[in-house]
Design an enzyme around this catalytic site. Structure first.
Site, short mmCIF file in Angstrom:
data_model
loop_
_atom_site.label_atom_id
_atom_site.label_comp_id
_atom_site.label_asym_id
_atom_site.label_seq_id
_atom_site.Cartn_x
_atom_site.Cartn_y
_atom_site.Cartn_z
N LYS A 234 0.84 -1.20 0.00
CA LYS A 234 0.00 0.00 0.00
C LYS A 234 0.88 1.25 0.00
CE LYS A 234 -3.72 -2.03 2.81
NZ LYS A 234 -4.85 -1.90 1.87
N ASP A 304 -2.67 -7.83 -1.53
CA ASP A 304 -3.45 -6.90 -0.71
C ASP A 304 -4.92 -7.30 -0.64
OD1 ASP A 304 -3.79 -4.73 0.97
OD2 ASP A 304 -4.12 -3.31 -0.67
N ARG A 308 -10.13 -11.78 2.16
CA ARG A 308 -10.98 -12.87 1.66
C ARG A 308 -10.29 -14.22 1.83
NH1 ARG A 308 -11.19 -9.95 -4.01
NH2 ARG A 308 -11.06 -8.26 -2.49
#
Length: 459
Positions: A234, A304, A308
């Site tokens: 990020k 990233d 999930r």
């Protein structure tokens, strides 16, 4: 008892709650009516006016505004009424909303810095114990989300689950090391790059009237205690709030707490995947292929998109027990926030009945939820040439829908399943909602569970 609530029997000043429609009648009969009129008080929502008495304070009046009663009319009172004063409410038809708004507005994160002032205290009206429990649960969730990542890592998050279990007589198991690799391989893959080992906290509980055949409620929470993005790193600005990436786990934990405190006639299972998504010698890489608990293989298109991966193993395990209701909670996608903003929780459900119940409960609890589609036409976007599926789509659209479709692969098609894609943060302060961690979706989910399996009826 929280510091914003006074013990029974405390001496209290009177706080008069007044609507614009009822203001004229109230001022005509109250001794301070002329003063209130002269002050220009209009009973707008949250508007506050202190009332004199001789040389001191004689009480106060707060506006409820037009429309349906709102907890937020009371959300600023704990910090605007004089510090340390004690109050009892008169004139509100829904005292539980007053307790909720007062308590949520009194919260301040004070682990490292004392609150700037003591709150004003409310003497809770009778029969508002449920609202007080909701306030306490929200405070705990907010504390967990606000804790910095150097204080709250995977181990500490799992310990919080253990303490919750001990408090309510629940059994808690921790799965880590080689056992985690075998039982929850994608959870292990996400946390492998961190010096702080990943683990799964597994809590089981049954209500005092719940037999072996009582309905099972299963809750799964994404507990990514800090998310760097992994090798798909990020940017600095995108990492600033990533201590809140365990917000789904915090909400699931708070929800389990409310279910147990209410002693609902259900069996409960809480699964928390506690990890840190870091860069390291053992971290997963783009285009790695990992095997899930369900046996399906997943190609890592983006490191990233790790939430999930944490949830898919938890859902697969929970699904094997045929729960009557399966819910998962995660700060999963920025796409949900682009679509709905910070306040609205994106809800995905493959059962129309539970979706309707959650939406109605959210409206009632002032904890809004918005249903999004599990659109099957996008399912092929998760196709992979080397694995059973990919964890991301190459297309730039419908990110929240695609993430929900990924999770759906790990849930039986006939399961009553609800997925909450939430923000878990207040970007700016508002009455009852101070800036920082927030338990978005908690009250909506609890009321839906209590209505389906308990004795709660719609107000």
């Amino acid at each position: 008892m929280l510091p914003c609530f006074a013990a029974p029997g405390a001496t209290a000043l009177t706080l008069h709650a007044v609507t614009p429609e009822g203001l004229a009648a109230w001022t005509s009969r109250h001794p301070a009516g002329e003063f209130v009129t002269a002050a220009g008080f209009a009973a707008k929502s949250g508007e506050l006016l202190l009332l004199p008495a001789g040389h001191g304070l004689g009480g106060a009046v707060v506006g409820l505004g037009d429309g349906a009663p709102s907890a937020w009319s009371f959300g600023g009172l704990a910090t605007t009424l004089p510090a340390g004063t004690v109050w009892q409410i008169e004139g509100t038809a829904e005292p539980s909303r007053a307790v909720l708004g007062w308590g949520l507005g009194a919260y301040r994160y004070s682990r490292f810095r004392a609150a700037p002032r003591d709150p004003a205290c409310l003497l809770p009206p009778p029969d508002t114990e449920a609202a007080q429990r909701e306030v306490e649960a929200v405070w705990q969730v907010r504390d967990l989300i606000n804790d910095p990542a150097n204080i709250l890592g995977p181990e500490e998050l799992a310990e919080t689950v253990a303490m919750l279990g001990a408090e309510h007589g629940a059994a808690v198991q921790r799965v880590s090391g080689e056992a985690l690799e075998r039982a929850y391989p994608t959870v292990a893959a996400v946390g492998r790059g961190s010096a702080r080992p990943p683990l799964v906290a597994d809590l089981t509980w049954a209500g005092s009237t719940a037999g072996a055949d009582a309905p099972l409620v299963a809750l799964c929470g994404k507990g990514v205690c800090f998310d760097t993005g992994g090798y798909d790193l990020k940017p600095a600005a995108g990492m600033l709030r990533m201590k809140k990436d365990m917000g789904g786990a915090a909400v699931a934990l708070g929800l389990a707490r409310l279910v147990m405190q209410a002693d609902l006639p259900v069996r409960l299972r809480l699964l928390i995947g506690a990890v840190e998504n870091s860069i390291g010698a053992h971290a997963m890489r783009p285009l790695d292929v990992v095997r899930t608990r369900k046996g399906m293989t997943v190609e890592i298109g983006n490191t990233d998109a790790e939430g999930r991966l944490v949830l898919c193993d938890l859902l697969a395990e929970a699904d094997t027990q045929t729960p009557a209701l399966l819910m998962d909670f995660a700060t999963l996608t920025g796409a949900a926030r682009v679509a709905l903003g910070p306040d609205l929780v994106a809800l995905f459900a493959q059962d129309d009945g539970i979706a309707a119940e959650i939406l109605a409960s959210g409206d009632e609890a002032e904890d809004p939820v918005w249903r999004m589609p599990l659109w099957p036409g996008y399912g092929s976007w998760l196709d992979s040439q080397v694995a059973d599926l990919a964890n991301v789509s190459a297309k730039p659209h419908a990110g929240a829908v695609v993430a929900a479709l990924f999770l759906q692969r790990f849930v039986s098609s006939d399961r009553c399943w609800a997925h909450f894609d939430l923000y878990a943060w207040n970007d700016s302060p508002r009455p009852g909602r101070p800036e920082g961690g927030e338990a978005t979706g908690l009250r909506a989910a609890f009321r839906a569970i209590a209505r389906r399996f308990g004795t709660l009826t719609r107000a």
